[in-house]
Design an enzyme around this catalytic site. Structure first.
Site, mmCIF file in Angstrom:
data_model
loop_
_atom_site.group_PDB
_atom_site.id
_atom_site.type_symbol
_atom_site.label_atom_id
_atom_site.label_comp_id
_atom_site.label_asym_id
_atom_site.label_seq_id
_atom_site.Cartn_x
_atom_site.Cartn_y
_atom_site.Cartn_z
ATOM 1 N N HIS A 3 -2.642 -12.516 3.093
ATOM 2 C CA HIS A 3 -2.326 -12.496 4.534
ATOM 3 C C HIS A 3 -3.146 -13.464 5.408
ATOM 4 C CE1 HIS A 3 -5.755 -9.748 4.550
ATOM 5 N NE2 HIS A 3 -5.083 -8.659 4.293
ATOM 6 N N HIS B 118 -9.041 -10.008 0.546
ATOM 7 C CA HIS B 118 -8.919 -9.792 1.998
ATOM 8 C C HIS B 118 -10.030 -10.639 2.600
ATOM 9 C CE1 HIS B 118 -8.044 -7.373 5.733
ATOM 10 N NE2 HIS B 118 -9.164 -7.994 6.038
ATOM 11 N N HIS C 243 0.875 -1.181 0.000
ATOM 12 C CA HIS C 243 0.000 0.000 0.000
ATOM 13 C C HIS C 243 0.904 1.220 0.000
ATOM 14 C CE1 HIS C 243 -3.600 -2.394 1.262
ATOM 15 N NE2 HIS C 243 -2.702 -3.121 1.901
ATOM 16 N N PHE C 244 1.125 1.804 -1.171
ATOM 17 C CA PHE C 244 2.027 2.958 -1.247
ATOM 18 C C PHE C 244 1.290 4.297 -1.080
ATOM 19 C CE2 PHE C 244 5.893 0.768 -3.503
ATOM 20 C CZ PHE C 244 6.202 0.140 -2.313
ATOM 21 N N ASP D 129 2.314 -6.938 2.747
ATOM 22 C CA ASP D 129 1.175 -6.103 3.166
ATOM 23 C C ASP D 129 1.703 -4.815 3.798
ATOM 24 O OD1 ASP D 129 -1.330 -5.090 3.618
ATOM 25 O OD2 ASP D 129 -1.823 -6.419 5.280
#
Ligand code: NCD
Ligand code: ZN
Ligand code: ZN
Length: 427
Positions: free
Chosen positions: A225, A174, A57-58, A295
């Site tokens: 994840h 997710h 997540h940038f 993540d």
């Protein structure tokens, strides 16, 4: 040949003292002895494939006070990664061709490493998915609420699988069930409360739903994840098109130990018990898991220091992932074969990029490592804008050199290219 590189090179599952011949950014030849005018001899240092991170997540656009594509990708480069895939929970969310195109253009000017993007699947963009599929590297579906997530109703899963399966792009999940999360939600004062608010049951329900509704679908389905023993168990006999990932924080940290009650470790799904942690780590070791994904979810120190209930969920990790696991390989806790498969080859193959393996025809993306070159992770040495790490003081082995498409990105731990070097790896 544009460049030849000599060293103890990881090829097809073992090390060989050999040379790589690189032409036009690709590995053109692998040979015992090979030398062109531009030749680098790394002696007995290890030459390994660079890592591929399927999950970052940038925060760019919209939350660039936490991270931007320049700082995030620089962190990735120093962590030995040549390619990252960014999630759609930015502002605006990546749910339209317009927002996706804008992200591709912007990252093209900022990124130090190669990159790709996921498009989010929401209820109001189902008609745009086909157009999005032509540009994105995959789709992301959130079945439970998390940081700025685009919640998707599980009742429509079957239908969306049908739609997406014709498009040939992977779908990532997710996997926490929203109904279950709502049922268990309470005001949280510490990590124990966070764990009770998001029990493994929610992950179980969600994974079951995904397995059930993807029956007969051939598309690549990736469960992000996985955080619990129960979740892992459900995936044990999964069909070949279903893959799963585990993060460094879920496989290395647990709530009884390592951390106190700090909101800095608040993350979704939560870090669980040492039993979960050990099960997850063993699954990495024995090959039940496909990939390690960071993540990388940076939030500033100030945001994380908020009262527990209001602190955002997420921990950074893109720079420390490969170095932490390299150290565990050095300590014989994990094999090189598993490490390279988890961090390089499988993620590259799952998302469909010619990276992650030192092999003729693939991109010349590799790192140089001296296992004796051990250091302690320090926030001050890292490059993410968020300025902290859940792995402060942990031992690690950072690469001395990183090459992407045959270009030297990092030499002696200094960056050698300017931002904008990284390329979009999608259509
Ligand atoms: C992620 C974020 O902050 O974007 N947070 C997290 O706790 N993992 C979102 C996500 O991956 O769920
Ligand atoms: Zn998530
Ligand atoms: Zn995430």
């Amino acid at each position: 040949m544009d460049l030849t590189v000599e060293g103890k090179t990881y090829i097809n599952g073992s090390f060989e003292n050999c040379c790589l011949g690189i032409k036009n950014g690709k590995i053109a030849i692998v040979k015992k002895i090979l030398k062109c005018d531009d030749h680098i001899d790394f002696g007995s240092k290890l030459v390994l494939p660079a890592g591929v991170d399927l999950h970052v997540h940038f925060r760019d656009p919209g939350m660039t006070h936490k991270e931007d594509f320049s700082t995030g990708s620089k962190a990735a480069a120093f962590g030995g990664l040549s390619c990252v895939f960014d999630m759609p929970n930015t502002v605006p969310q990546t749910t339209s061709v317009r927002s996706l195109s804008d992200k591709i253009i912007s990252a093209g000017k900022k990124s130090f490493v190669d990159f790709g993007f996921y498009a989010g699947v929401a209820h109001d963009n189902l008609d745009e998915l086909e157009k999005l599929a032509k540009k994105c590297n995959g789709f992301k579906i959130y079945l439970g609420d998390t940081t700025l997530a685009l919640l998707f109703d599980k009742l429509n899963l079957k239908e969306v699988f049908k739609k997406i399966s014709a498009m040939g792009k992977p779908v990532l999940f997710h996997a926490e069930d929203e109904e279950c999360l709502i049922k268990n939600r309470s005001k949280e004062k510490n990590l124990g409360d966070h764990l009770h608010s998001r029990p493994s049951l929610c992950e179980e329900i969600s994974i079951k739903d995904i397995l059930e509704s993807s029956k007969g679908v051939n598309t690549r389905v990736h469960i992000c994840h996985v955080s619990s023993c129960e979740g892992m168990e459900l995936l044990r006999n999964r069909p070949a098109n279903i893959s799963c990932g585990i993060t460094p924080h879920h496989s290395l940290l647990s709530i009884e130990k390592d951390m106190g009650s700090s909101s800095f470790y608040k993350v979704n799904p939560p870090i669980r018990t040492s039993f979960d942690k050990e099960t997850l780590f063993n699954s990495l070791k024995n090959g039940f898991v496909d990939v390690i994904e960071s993540d990388h979810a940076p939030h500033t120190r100030d945001e994380k220091a908020n009262v527990f209930n209001d602190a955002p969920s997420g921990v950074p990790g893109v720079e420390t992932m490969y170095p932490l696991f390299l150290y565990l390989v050095k300590k014989d806790v994990l094999s090189f074969q598993r490490l390279i498969s988890l961090l390089c080859t499988r993620p590259a193959d799952i998302i469909g990029v010619p990276k992650g393996k030192i092999e003729v025809g693939r991109d010349a993306d590799f790192i140089v490592v001296d296992l004796k070159d051990e250091s302690r992770i320090k926030s001050d040495d890292l490059h993410s804008k968020c300025g902290w790490t859940p792995f402060e003081d942990w031992p690690a082995v950072f690469p001395s050199h990183v090459f992407v498409r045959g270009e030297k990105l990092i030499e002696d731990k200094e960056i050698q290219v300017s931002q904008g070097f990284g390329r979009f790896v999608g259509a």
